[in-house]
Scaffold this motif. Structure first.
Motif, PDB file in Angstrom:
ATOM      1  N   ILE A  52       0.715  -1.257   0.041  1.00 57.41           N
ATOM      2  CA  ILE A  52       0.134  -0.087   0.052  1.00 57.41           C
ATOM      3  C   ILE A  52       0.831   1.264   0.067  1.00 57.41           C
ATOM      4  N   TYR A  78      -0.416   9.300  -3.463  1.00 58.51           N
ATOM      5  CA  TYR A  78      -1.606   9.683  -3.101  1.00 58.51           C
ATOM      6  C   TYR A  78      -2.564   9.578  -4.402  1.00 58.51           C
ATOM      7  N   ARG A  81      -3.537   5.887  -4.735  1.00 59.98           N
ATOM      8  CA  ARG A  81      -4.129   5.258  -3.657  1.00 59.98           C
ATOM      9  C   ARG A  81      -5.835   5.267  -3.785  1.00 59.98           C
ATOM     10  N   THR A  82      -5.980   6.689  -4.521  1.00 61.51           N
ATOM     11  CA  THR A  82      -7.396   6.727  -4.899  1.00 61.51           C
ATOM     12  C   THR A  82      -7.996   5.548  -5.825  1.00 61.51           C
ATOM     13  N   VAL A  86      -8.414  -0.204   0.710  1.00 58.88           N
ATOM     14  CA  VAL A  86      -7.784  -1.254   1.892  1.00 58.88           C
ATOM     15  C   VAL A  86      -8.695  -1.514   3.027  1.00 58.88           C
ATOM     16  N   LEU A 105     -16.732   9.577   2.699  1.00 53.28           N
ATOM     17  CA  LEU A 105     -15.602  10.585   2.751  1.00 53.28           C
ATOM     18  C   LEU A 105     -14.652  10.494   1.548  1.00 53.28           C
ATOM     19  N   LEU A 107     -15.578   9.564  -1.842  1.00 51.44           N
ATOM     20  CA  LEU A 107     -16.220  10.198  -2.632  1.00 51.44           C
ATOM     21  C   LEU A 107     -16.218  11.716  -2.486  1.00 51.44           C
ATOM     22  N   LYS A 108     -16.529  12.112  -1.241  1.00 50.77           N
ATOM     23  CA  LYS A 108     -16.468  13.576  -1.182  1.00 50.77           C
ATOM     24  C   LYS A 108     -15.157  14.401  -1.339  1.00 50.77           C
ATOM     25  N   GLU A 109     -14.027  13.491  -1.099  1.00 50.95           N
ATOM     26  CA  GLU A 109     -12.890  14.421  -1.056  1.00 50.95           C
ATOM     27  C   GLU A 109     -12.215  14.184  -2.428  1.00 50.95           C
ATOM     28  N   HIS A 110     -12.303  13.084  -3.084  1.00 52.07           N
ATOM     29  CA  HIS A 110     -11.642  12.696  -4.721  1.00 52.07           C
ATOM     30  C   HIS A 110     -12.359  13.003  -5.616  1.00 52.07           C
ATOM     31  N   THR A 111     -13.806  13.318  -5.498  1.00 48.29           N
ATOM     32  CA  THR A 111     -14.691  13.352  -6.816  1.00 48.29           C
ATOM     33  C   THR A 111     -15.291  14.831  -6.533  1.00 48.29           C
ATOM     34  N   GLU A 112     -15.920  15.021  -8.004  1.00 50.19           N
ATOM     35  CA  GLU A 112     -16.821  16.223  -7.952  1.00 50.19           C
ATOM     36  C   GLU A 112     -18.347  16.048  -8.143  1.00 50.19           C
ATOM     37  N   ARG A 154     -16.284   1.179   2.511  1.00 46.96           N
ATOM     38  CA  ARG A 154     -15.648   2.386   2.412  1.00 46.96           C
ATOM     39  C   ARG A 154     -14.316   2.172   1.401  1.00 46.96           C
TER      40      ARG A 154
ATOM     41  N   LYS B  42     -10.903  21.743  -2.733  1.00 43.72           N
ATOM     42  CA  LYS B  42     -11.045  21.071  -1.779  1.00 43.72           C
ATOM     43  C   LYS B  42      -9.635  20.552  -0.989  1.00 43.72           C
ATOM     44  N   ALA B 139      -4.213   5.130   3.466  1.00 40.79           N
ATOM     45  CA  ALA B 139      -4.487   4.420   2.458  1.00 40.79           C
ATOM     46  C   ALA B 139      -5.716   4.974   1.465  1.00 40.79           C
ATOM     47  N   MET B 140      -6.562   5.560   1.797  1.00 47.18           N
ATOM     48  CA  MET B 140      -7.657   6.228   1.156  1.00 47.18           C
ATOM     49  C   MET B 140      -7.242   7.648   0.234  1.00 47.18           C
TER      50      MET B 140
END
Lengths: 264, 265
Positions: A52, A78, A81-82, A86, A105, A107-112, A154, B42, B139-140
């Motif tokens: 990882i 990073y 990792r998206t 894990v 979480l 989805l909110k942080e990585h997508t629009e 998740r 963000k 990891a996320m």
């Protein structure tokens, strides 16, 4: 074995003087469930943490889709990792957030995506692991098995290509374990995910594994399909599969030295 | 014996160097997320920042006010004890006003927040580390510094100076109570005396100190949190250390800045 998505080449790592991984080389094939097995302390969780990118090895390479993640910059790591999920041993849920907040979480942080879309996706993932109706529960309010399933929801929130499991069934009762195995098989079948699971649960290995890699004292001692594993003649593999205790050679002098703390 | 001593010193200096380098990396990354994050999409978790502001700032108002009031009263009485002998009782106003704004307001607020918030940062991040939550964040693909540290730093850097202003006001009010109630000074005279004694610089130097102290508390708390190893015992150890190290560094920095301001401002 064809089409490796992950290749580990001669990985060496140590905690102080203790070599935890000692020249580990292995391939992980796309679209299969690879189980890394071995008794406690063989280095399998450490191997997973390297895959990882949580730990950096002393030497060796980890090629993910042909690119070495050991020498990769943090920023690229990073990004990678998206696209992977894990599931940690205890679920790894954020205890201050509800299950729905945990799953949404990434989805909110990585997508629009719109909030309403995220809500629907969150419910879909929770439904997949059988936790619909528990959206507003906190991790402290649910059982260990449910935490693992929520952690899994998740982990698959972003529809990852590779899914890592650290002891997916450890500490679960037999029925819940079997359900977890079913869930892993379902993910492989429906989403064509590559799955890497670290475990020492025999029944789980027999249920889910396409390919088995056995570790012992930081080395790979066996790598092959499940069928081959079950008939493998290697004494350490046999002992593991037949649940036989390791032979303890009784040496009175050594014992005396050990308990008195003296060395020869 | 001499080997053991050398070995001990070597191990100690290695561990101190290790902590320093970790601390420097944390500061570097935090500055990145704190100042460049808001310009990225963000990049800053505003909602979490506001939540932290309530915890750090709003909820600390009663305790900061109460302690500042007491110290204001104490200062006024101690000053009166000395100044009465030379018949300069009215200078209680100058003494209280200046020592509260330049020194005691920022220092007291910082010490309260080191105990309230610095320890909370260390305990929160530390227990998240123990339960694999920090690993899960990584990891996320979520940077723990951006996710956990930046909102806390933003909040404490805004809230500590604000609390210093409250502390200044309440501290001076405490002096007022003593002067008017106990020393029978004229309310109006005391007020004009205070206003004349205080200069904008006094308040500004106090706020500058507050900002520096807030950074010390934030970095020490978060650094100790990320340094937690082992289980619950590790969390306790690092939480204690965050308060002790925090207060120690605050007083060192206070000493430095007081000398600096005395000479140049």
């Amino acid at each position: 074995m064809t089409d490796p998505i992950i290749q580990v080449l001669d990985l060496v790592t140590s905690y102080g003087d203790l070599k935890v991984l000692d020249g580990v080389s292995l391939d992980i094939s796309r679209g299969l469930i690879t189980v890394v097995a071995g008794s406690s302390g063989c280095g399998k969780t450490t191997l997973l943490r390297h895959l990882i990118g949580l730990l950096k090895p002393v030497s060796g390479q980890i090629l993910l889709g042909g690119r070495d993640i050991v020498t990769m910059s943090e920023k690229e790591l990073y990004r990678i990792r998206t696209r992977q999920g894990v599931l940690f041993q205890s679920g790894g849920l954020l205890n201050s957030m509800t299950l729905a907040e945990n799953v949404s979480l990434p989805l909110k942080e990585h997508t629009e995506l719109e909030d309403s879309t995220i809500q629907i996706m969150t419910r879909m993932k929770l439904e997949l692991v059988g936790l619909l109706g528990f959206e507003n529960f906190l991790p402290s309010q649910i059982s260990g098995g449910m935490k693992k399933r929520a952690g899994l929801a998740r982990a698959i929130a972003m529809d990852p290509e590779i899914l890592y499991f650290d002891e997916p069934t450890a500490g679960l009762d037999p029925v819940t374990s079997a359900e977890m195995d079913q869930l892993i098989l379902k993910l492989k079948k429906t989403f064509k995910m590559t799955i890497v699971a670290v475990t020492h649960e025999l029944s789980s290995i027999k249920n889910i594994a396409d390919w088995v890699i056995m570790l012992d004292q930081g080395r790979v001692i066996f790598s092959g399909t499940l069928q081959k594993t079950l008939v493998c003649e290697n004494p350490i593999v046999r002992r593991f599969l037949d649940r036989k205790p390791g032979q303890v050679v009784y040496d009175s002098q050594k014992y005396l030295n050990a308990i008195t703390g003296m060395s020869l | 014996m001499i080997y053991q001593l050398a070995g001990y010193m070597g191990r100690k200096s290695l561990s101190v160097m290790g902590e320093l380098s970790h601390g420097a990396m944390l500061i570097n990354e935090t500055i990145y997320w704190l100042f460049l994050g808001p310009f990225k999409k963000k990049g800053m978790r505003w909602r979490s920042g506001i939540h932290q502001m309530v915890l750090i700032g709003f909820e600390a108002i009663p305790i900061v006010a109460l302690i500042s009031l007491s110290v204001g009263i104490i200062m006024a009485l101690q000053a009166a004890y000395q100044l009465r002998r030379v018949g300069a009782l009215i200078y209680v106003a100058d003494l209280v006003g200046i020592s509260i704004t330049r020194e005691l307001g920022p220092l007291l607020t910082a010490i309260i927040l080191a105990g309230r918030s610095g320890s909370a940062f260390a305990a929160e991040i530390g227990s998240m580390k123990v339960t694999e939550e920090v690993d899960a964040l990584v990891a996320m693909g979520l940077n723990p510094v951006k996710f956990l540290v930046a909102p806390k730093m933003l909040a404490i850097m805004l809230m500590l100076p604000s609390l210093v202003l409250i502390s200044d006001f309440v501290g001076i009010a405490g002096g007022f109570l003593v002067a008017v109630g106990g020393l029978h000074l004229n309310f109006e005279r005391y007020f004009t005396q205070t206003v004349h004694a205080l200069m904008l610089n006094d308040i500004l130097t106090g706020l500058t100190k507050g900002l520096v102290f807030s950074m010390i508390i934030g970095f020490v708390g978060c650094h100790e949190g990320f340094s937690v190893e082992g289980g619950a015992e590790g969390v306790g150890l690092r939480t204690t250390r965050s308060v002790v190290t925090g207060i120690f560094l605050i007083i060192l920095a206070d000493c430095f800045f007081t000398v600096l301001f005395y000479l140049f401002v």
